[in-house]
Design a protein around this motif. Structure first.
Motif, PDB file in Angstrom:
ATOM      1  N   LYS A 150       0.877  -1.178   0.000  1.00 40.88           N
ATOM      2  CA  LYS A 150       0.000   0.000   0.000  1.00 40.88           C
ATOM      3  C   LYS A 150       0.910   1.222   0.000  1.00 40.88           C
ATOM      4  CE  LYS A 150      -4.389  -1.304   0.449  1.00 40.88           C
ATOM      5  NZ  LYS A 150      -4.153  -2.352  -0.517  1.00 40.88           N
ATOM      6  N   VAL A 151       0.465   2.284  -0.686  1.00 39.45           N
ATOM      7  CA  VAL A 151       1.246   3.518  -0.678  1.00 39.45           C
ATOM      8  C   VAL A 151       0.902   4.282   0.595  1.00 39.45           C
ATOM      9  CG1 VAL A 151       1.661   5.681  -1.860  1.00 39.45           C
ATOM     10  CG2 VAL A 151       1.191   3.642  -3.173  1.00 39.45           C
ATOM     11  N   LYS A 152       1.942   4.819   1.277  1.00 43.69           N
ATOM     12  CA  LYS A 152       1.686   5.565   2.513  1.00 43.69           C
ATOM     13  C   LYS A 152       1.151   6.946   2.147  1.00 43.69           C
ATOM     14  CE  LYS A 152       3.874   6.597   6.835  1.00 43.69           C
ATOM     15  NZ  LYS A 152       5.123   6.936   7.434  1.00 43.69           N
ATOM     16  N   ILE A 153       0.120   7.371   2.860  1.00 46.03           N
ATOM     17  CA  ILE A 153      -0.444   8.699   2.564  1.00 46.03           C
ATOM     18  C   ILE A 153       0.129   9.689   3.574  1.00 46.03           C
ATOM     19  CG2 ILE A 153      -2.577  10.047   2.415  1.00 46.03           C
ATOM     20  CD1 ILE A 153      -3.960   7.380   1.665  1.00 46.03           C
ATOM     21  N   TYR A 154       0.871  10.707   3.077  1.00 49.73           N
ATOM     22  CA  TYR A 154       1.543  11.637   3.972  1.00 49.73           C
ATOM     23  C   TYR A 154       0.693  12.854   4.295  1.00 49.73           C
ATOM     24  CZ  TYR A 154       5.712   8.916   3.068  1.00 49.73           C
ATOM     25  OH  TYR A 154       6.620   7.901   2.977  1.00 49.73           O
ATOM     26  N   GLY A 155      -0.277  13.180   3.461  1.00 53.00           N
ATOM     27  CA  GLY A 155      -1.095  14.357   3.727  1.00 53.00           C
ATOM     28  C   GLY A 155      -2.307  14.322   2.821  1.00 53.00           C
ATOM     29  N   PHE A 156      -3.142  15.366   2.920  1.00 55.00           N
ATOM     30  CA  PHE A 156      -4.357  15.347   2.112  1.00 55.00           C
ATOM     31  C   PHE A 156      -4.296  16.353   0.972  1.00 55.00           C
ATOM     32  CE2 PHE A 156      -5.534  13.190   5.966  1.00 55.00           C
ATOM     33  CZ  PHE A 156      -6.142  12.063   5.434  1.00 55.00           C
ATOM     34  N   ASP A 157      -3.091  16.655   0.530  1.00 55.95           N
ATOM     35  CA  ASP A 157      -2.950  17.528  -0.637  1.00 55.95           C
ATOM     36  C   ASP A 157      -3.164  16.693  -1.902  1.00 55.95           C
ATOM     37  OD1 ASP A 157      -0.793  15.919  -0.489  1.00 55.95           O
ATOM     38  OD2 ASP A 157       0.739  17.496  -0.469  1.00 55.95           O
ATOM     39  N   GLU A 158      -2.862  17.293  -3.062  1.00 51.32           N
ATOM     40  CA  GLU A 158      -3.104  16.600  -4.326  1.00 51.32           C
ATOM     41  C   GLU A 158      -2.348  15.280  -4.380  1.00 51.32           C
ATOM     42  OE1 GLU A 158      -2.564  19.743  -3.929  1.00 51.32           O
ATOM     43  OE2 GLU A 158      -3.625  20.992  -5.371  1.00 51.32           O
ATOM     44  N   ILE A 159      -1.113  15.294  -3.859  1.00 50.72           N
ATOM     45  CA  ILE A 159      -0.313  14.062  -3.915  1.00 50.72           C
ATOM     46  C   ILE A 159      -0.913  13.005  -2.999  1.00 50.72           C
ATOM     47  CG2 ILE A 159       1.949  13.079  -3.374  1.00 50.72           C
ATOM     48  CD1 ILE A 159       3.176  15.586  -4.498  1.00 50.72           C
ATOM     49  N   GLY A 160      -1.402  13.463  -1.828  1.00 48.07           N
ATOM     50  CA  GLY A 160      -2.073  12.553  -0.910  1.00 48.07           C
ATOM     51  C   GLY A 160      -3.287  11.924  -1.574  1.00 48.07           C
ATOM     52  N   GLN A 161      -4.051  12.772  -2.299  1.00 46.53           N
ATOM     53  CA  GLN A 161      -5.235  12.259  -2.986  1.00 46.53           C
ATOM     54  C   GLN A 161      -4.841  11.261  -4.064  1.00 46.53           C
ATOM     55  OE1 GLN A 161      -7.331  15.691  -4.333  1.00 46.53           O
ATOM     56  NE2 GLN A 161      -8.315  16.018  -2.354  1.00 46.53           N
ATOM     57  N   LEU A 162      -3.732  11.588  -4.753  1.00 46.82           N
ATOM     58  CA  LEU A 162      -3.250  10.677  -5.792  1.00 46.82           C
ATOM     59  C   LEU A 162      -2.877   9.332  -5.173  1.00 46.82           C
ATOM     60  CD1 LEU A 162      -2.333  10.198  -8.724  1.00 46.82           C
ATOM     61  CD2 LEU A 162      -0.103  11.077  -8.085  1.00 46.82           C
ATOM     62  N   ALA A 163      -2.191   9.401  -4.015  1.00 50.40           N
ATOM     63  CA  ALA A 163      -1.783   8.171  -3.333  1.00 50.40           C
ATOM     64  C   ALA A 163      -3.008   7.364  -2.936  1.00 50.40           C
ATOM     65  CB  ALA A 163      -0.947   8.503  -2.115  1.00 50.40           C
ATOM     66  N   SER A 164      -4.038   8.070  -2.420  1.00 53.38           N
ATOM     67  CA  SER A 164      -5.220   7.344  -1.981  1.00 53.38           C
ATOM     68  C   SER A 164      -5.941   6.738  -3.187  1.00 53.38           C
ATOM     69  CB  SER A 164      -6.095   8.280  -1.154  1.00 53.38           C
ATOM     70  OG  SER A 164      -7.390   8.281  -1.586  1.00 53.38           O
ATOM     71  N   SER A 165      -5.986   7.500  -4.319  1.00 53.83           N
ATOM     72  CA  SER A 165      -6.588   6.941  -5.541  1.00 53.83           C
ATOM     73  C   SER A 165      -5.792   5.740  -6.010  1.00 53.83           C
ATOM     74  CB  SER A 165      -6.602   7.959  -6.675  1.00 53.83           C
ATOM     75  OG  SER A 165      -7.198   9.123  -6.261  1.00 53.83           O
ATOM     76  N   PHE A 166      -4.481   5.823  -5.841  1.00 51.48           N
ATOM     77  CA  PHE A 166      -3.618   4.727  -6.271  1.00 51.48           C
ATOM     78  C   PHE A 166      -3.923   3.471  -5.459  1.00 51.48           C
ATOM     79  CE2 PHE A 166       0.225   2.492  -7.252  1.00 51.48           C
ATOM     80  CZ  PHE A 166       0.487   2.904  -8.534  1.00 51.48           C
ATOM     81  N   ASN A 167      -4.090   3.657  -4.147  1.00 52.16           N
ATOM     82  CA  ASN A 167      -4.428   2.511  -3.285  1.00 52.16           C
ATOM     83  C   ASN A 167      -5.767   1.920  -3.677  1.00 52.16           C
ATOM     84  OD1 ASN A 167      -2.109   2.555  -1.839  1.00 52.16           O
ATOM     85  ND2 ASN A 167      -2.910   3.851  -0.214  1.00 52.16           N
ATOM     86  N   HIS A 168      -6.719   2.817  -3.999  1.00 52.61           N
ATOM     87  CA  HIS A 168      -8.042   2.362  -4.413  1.00 52.61           C
ATOM     88  C   HIS A 168      -7.922   1.546  -5.704  1.00 52.61           C
ATOM     89  CE1 HIS A 168     -12.328   2.374  -4.856  1.00 52.61           C
ATOM     90  NE2 HIS A 168     -12.230   2.891  -6.071  1.00 52.61           N
ATOM     91  N   LEU A 169      -7.113   2.090  -6.610  1.00 50.59           N
ATOM     92  CA  LEU A 169      -6.893   1.420  -7.896  1.00 50.59           C
ATOM     93  C   LEU A 169      -6.306   0.028  -7.678  1.00 50.59           C
ATOM     94  CD1 LEU A 169      -6.612   1.776 -11.086  1.00 50.59           C
ATOM     95  CD2 LEU A 169      -4.263   2.344 -10.592  1.00 50.59           C
ATOM     96  N   THR A 170      -5.326  -0.044  -6.746  1.00 51.59           N
ATOM     97  CA  THR A 170      -4.697  -1.335  -6.433  1.00 51.59           C
ATOM     98  C   THR A 170      -5.752  -2.326  -5.961  1.00 51.59           C
ATOM     99  OG1 THR A 170      -2.773  -0.127  -5.715  1.00 51.59           O
ATOM    100  CG2 THR A 170      -2.879  -2.422  -5.062  1.00 51.59           C
ATOM    101  N   HIS A 171      -6.628  -1.833  -5.066  1.00 49.08           N
ATOM    102  CA  HIS A 171      -7.670  -2.693  -4.516  1.00 49.08           C
ATOM    103  C   HIS A 171      -8.582  -3.209  -5.632  1.00 49.08           C
ATOM    104  CE1 HIS A 171     -10.500  -4.183  -1.606  1.00 49.08           C
ATOM    105  NE2 HIS A 171     -11.468  -3.543  -2.234  1.00 49.08           N
ATOM    106  N   GLU A 172      -9.009  -2.256  -6.488  1.00 50.08           N
ATOM    107  CA  GLU A 172      -9.910  -2.627  -7.581  1.00 50.08           C
ATOM    108  C   GLU A 172      -9.240  -3.632  -8.518  1.00 50.08           C
ATOM    109  OE1 GLU A 172     -13.207  -1.251  -8.437  1.00 50.08           O
ATOM    110  OE2 GLU A 172     -13.037  -0.950  -6.274  1.00 50.08           O
ATOM    111  N   LEU A 173      -7.952  -3.363  -8.791  1.00 50.85           N
ATOM    112  CA  LEU A 173      -7.204  -4.256  -9.675  1.00 50.85           C
ATOM    113  C   LEU A 173      -7.125  -5.653  -9.086  1.00 50.85           C
ATOM    114  CD1 LEU A 173      -4.072  -2.507 -11.132  1.00 50.85           C
ATOM    115  CD2 LEU A 173      -5.650  -4.001 -12.315  1.00 50.85           C
ATOM    116  N   GLU A 174      -6.888  -5.680  -7.774  1.00 57.99           N
ATOM    117  CA  GLU A 174      -6.771  -6.969  -7.089  1.00 57.99           C
ATOM    118  C   GLU A 174      -8.082  -7.742  -7.217  1.00 57.99           C
ATOM    119  OE1 GLU A 174      -5.780  -6.693  -2.995  1.00 57.99           O
ATOM    120  OE2 GLU A 174      -5.276  -8.827  -2.859  1.00 57.99           O
ATOM    121  N   GLU A 175      -9.209  -6.998  -6.980  1.00 54.97           N
ATOM    122  CA  GLU A 175     -10.517  -7.643  -7.087  1.00 54.97           C
ATOM    123  C   GLU A 175     -10.713  -8.214  -8.484  1.00 54.97           C
ATOM    124  OE1 GLU A 175     -13.681  -6.869  -4.691  1.00 54.97           O
ATOM    125  OE2 GLU A 175     -11.900  -7.462  -3.557  1.00 54.97           O
TER     126      GLU A 175
END
Ligand code: ATP
Ligand code: MG
Length: 615
Positions: free
Chosen positions: A231-256
């Motif tokens: 999982k990508v660590k989320i360091y904050g809630f800025d754009e990069i943080g949002q990107l990281a969280s989307s990336f984690n979501h994407l990983t989850h969806e991909l896994e499913e």
């Protein structure tokens, strides 16, 4: 994935941008600041020099306005004294000029030849044009390597305000410019430090941005390898943080999605593996990429040889079809004959094309069914119908020809008429027998039969049947009985078993030569709990190739001869069905010319339960 080079990295870009911005800012500030500083320092210097010259000018004017005679010192001497009393560190040279701009005196002894002469410098010319104003000029004295200021100030009479002359002062500005250089040095070193700090700050800032990005890059590499656990660590809630969280979501969806595809794939492969039909899949060139075990078994090949082989070669279609032909076979199916261990099996193959969108062919799927059994049944049915028609036609033709003969006058003939009638009667009975046999077999086929089972002492029944034949037989054949006296009970439908025995014994009699022997045996196998019943003759025997076929319907070894003997070839077929229905088996052993032995088995019990009343 390649590592990003330092000069292409965001770290470098950030640091470079920061440093550049700072350099531009400092450049602008520096230029403005240095200018202002220089102007201000130079002005201050000029002001203080002017004030000092004013005092000097006052003193010189005093001396000039004095009345003089022989006993008083000369003007030159007085001015020299004044000059000697007024010293200032940065003043290099003072010249005092009269109103005609001739040098009266000067402060130092160098260039003393100019005393009494005019100075031909541009500043003096300017002064002469406008003698009311102080004139000054800065320049760099290359000869002495110094920056100097020349100031020409008018000396005015206090009373008459007329111009008495001028003071020409040459002063050094090295001090002022020394100060400016020092301040510039401080500014430069400050800038240097600021640049270092900014670059470091830039790298640090870039790091905070690139760290999650590097994390995501690593994650993407792992994803490509099929590892979804990171999982990508989320360091904050800025754009990069949002990107990281989307990336984690994407990983989850991909896994499913991956799990689902995997599940579907497993389902499909287990369906293919456990199918009883053979399945073959090819790639777009027709080379085999997948085939299940039933396909290997049906085609009698090993997986190693089959894989990568063109499907047309595997199916033995090379001579008639190309892979492209098979692709066009969509709804049709092909029938193949494959030889396996000496047996020929008949296979039906259906093809379907795997198509991607836009109709590009991705390969072919062939499903193979074993239709040997069905083909055999179809063949048997065709033969059966042909046999029945043939068997019925022969007696019917005989009957018709005899009836025609009777109708045409044989009826009147007292000798012929009864014979002809008896022939038609025999043929009719034969037909009835045949139809009854067929009915019986058809009942077996449709399992529509019922046995009236009773417990019977089999050796006794056997002897009864043999006795009956002994009494009615017409040939000279000896019966040998090897039947035990012991009681063996079998649960049978007595009429049906008698029918079997009748057929076997009548066959033995039919094919026995005059004076031959027929041996009847009943043996008990205690281990199997089976009675072995056999009838052995010394007749013509049965050829080896026909030995198993005699239990097939309508099968007769020598058709012409047996028909004459009244056989239809159904007796042993019925016997087999019945023995099997009683839980036993039947087979034949024979040696051509020496005799035949037919044996069948029945399960027995030695003693009956108490409720059985033998009486
Ligand atoms: P059916 O019994 O229906 O009147 P069939 O006797 O010809 O006619 P099966 O009893 O079924 O028919 O026998 C089939 C064939 O097996 C016979 O036609 C004969 O060729 C051969 N066969 C049977 N028993 C003997 C035997 N004891 N010796 C030689 N051949 C035999
Ligand atoms: Mg028979």
């Amino acid at each position: 994935m390649n590592k990003v080079g330092f000069f292409r990295s965001i770290h470098f870009k950030f640091a470079a941008i920061f440093v550049l911005l700072l350099v531009i800012a400092i450049q602008i500030i520096g230029v403005y600041f240095v200018r202002q500083l220089e102007t201000s320092l130079v002005n201050t210097y000029k002001d203080s020099t002017n004030q000092w010259i004013d005092v000097l000018s006052y003193n010189v004017e005093q001396e000039m306005s004095k009345s003089r005679n022989e006993s008083t010192p000369t003007l030159e001497e007085d001015i020299n004294r004044v000059l000697a009393n007024t010293r200032r560190e940065e003043i290099l040279e003072i010249r005092v000029l009269n109103s005609f701009s001739d040098v009266i005196t000067k402060s130092d002894s160098t260039n003393s030849d100019i005393v009494g002469k005019k100075i031909r410098e541009s500043i003096i010319k300017n002064f002469l044009i406008n003698p009311e104003k102080t004139n000054s000029k800065q320049y760099y004295d290359d000869e002495n390597d110094r920056r100097v200021l020349i100031t020409v100030t008018p000396i005015k009479s206090r009373e008459s305000q007329e111009n008495l002359g001028a003071i020409y002062v040459l002063s050094s500005m090295d001090n002022v410019y020394g100060q400016i250089t020092t301040i510039n040095g401080i500014l430069a070193s400050g800038t240097g430090m600021a640049l270092v700090v900014t670059a470091a700050l830039g790298v640090f800032l870039a790091r905070t941005i690139t760290h999650p990005l590097t994390d995501m890059r690593k994650q993407a590499v792992e994803l490509a390898k099929g590892n979804f656990s990171r999982k990508v660590k989320i360091y904050g809630f800025d754009e990069i943080g949002q990107l990281a969280s989307s990336f984690n979501h994407l990983t989850h969806e991909l896994e499913e999605a991956q799990l689902m595809t995997e599940g579907e794939r497993k389902k499909l492969s287990s369906v293919i593996a456990y199918m009883t039909d053979g399945v073959i899949a090819t790639n777009s060139n027709g080379a085999i990429v997948l085939l299940n075990s039933p396909a290997l078994e049906l085609l009698n090949v090993s997986r190693e040889t089959a894989l990568e082989m063109p499907i047309t070669s595997l199916l033995g279609l090379d001579d008639h079809y190309t892979f492209e032909n098979l692709l066009e076979l969509q709804q049709e199916s092909l029938v193949l004959e494959i030889e396996k261990d000496g047996d020929v099996s008949v296979l039906r193959v259906n093809f379907s094309v795997i198509q991607k969108e836009h109709g590009i062919n991705e390969g072919l799927i062939a499903v193979i069914y074993d239709v040997t059994e069905q083909e055999k049944i179809d063949q048997e049915r065709r033969e059966f119908v042909a046999n029945v028609s043939h068997e019925l036609r022969t007696p019917l033709t005989t009957i018709r020809s005899y009836l025609e003969a009777l109708a045409e006058g044989a009826l009147e003939n007292k000798d012929l008429a009864p014979r002809f009638l008896s022939v038609t009667q025999n043929e009719t009975e034969r037909m009835i027998r045949l139809v009854n046999d067929l009915l019986q077999l058809s009942k077996f086929d449709s399992k529509d039969y019922q046995f009236n089972r009773e417990w019977i002492n089999f050796p006794r029944l056997m002897l009864l049947v043999i006795d009956r034949f002994e009494m009615t037989k017409e040939q000279h054949v000896d019966f040998i009985r090897e039947v035990p006296i012991k009681e063996y009970y079998v649960e049978i439908d007595q009429d049906k078993i008698i029918q079997i025995l009748d057929n076997i014994i009548s066959n033995a009699l039919k094919y026995s030569p005059e004076g031959g022997h027929i041996t009847f045996k009943v043996n008990a196998n205690e281990q199997e709990q089976l009675l072995y019943i056999s009838v052995k003759d010394e007749g013509v025997g049965i050829p080896k190739k026909d030995i198993d076929k005699i239990f097939e319907r309508f099968y007769r070894v020598d058709k012409a001869r047996t028909r004459k003997l009244g056989g239809t070839g159904l007796g042993l077929a019925i016997a087999k069905e019945m023995v099997q229905a009683h839980g036993g088996d039947i087979w034949a052993e024979s040696e051509e010319g020496k005799g035949t032995k037919i044996t069948f088995t029945l399960p027995y019990r030695e003693e009956l339960e108490d409720e059985w009343d033998e009486s």
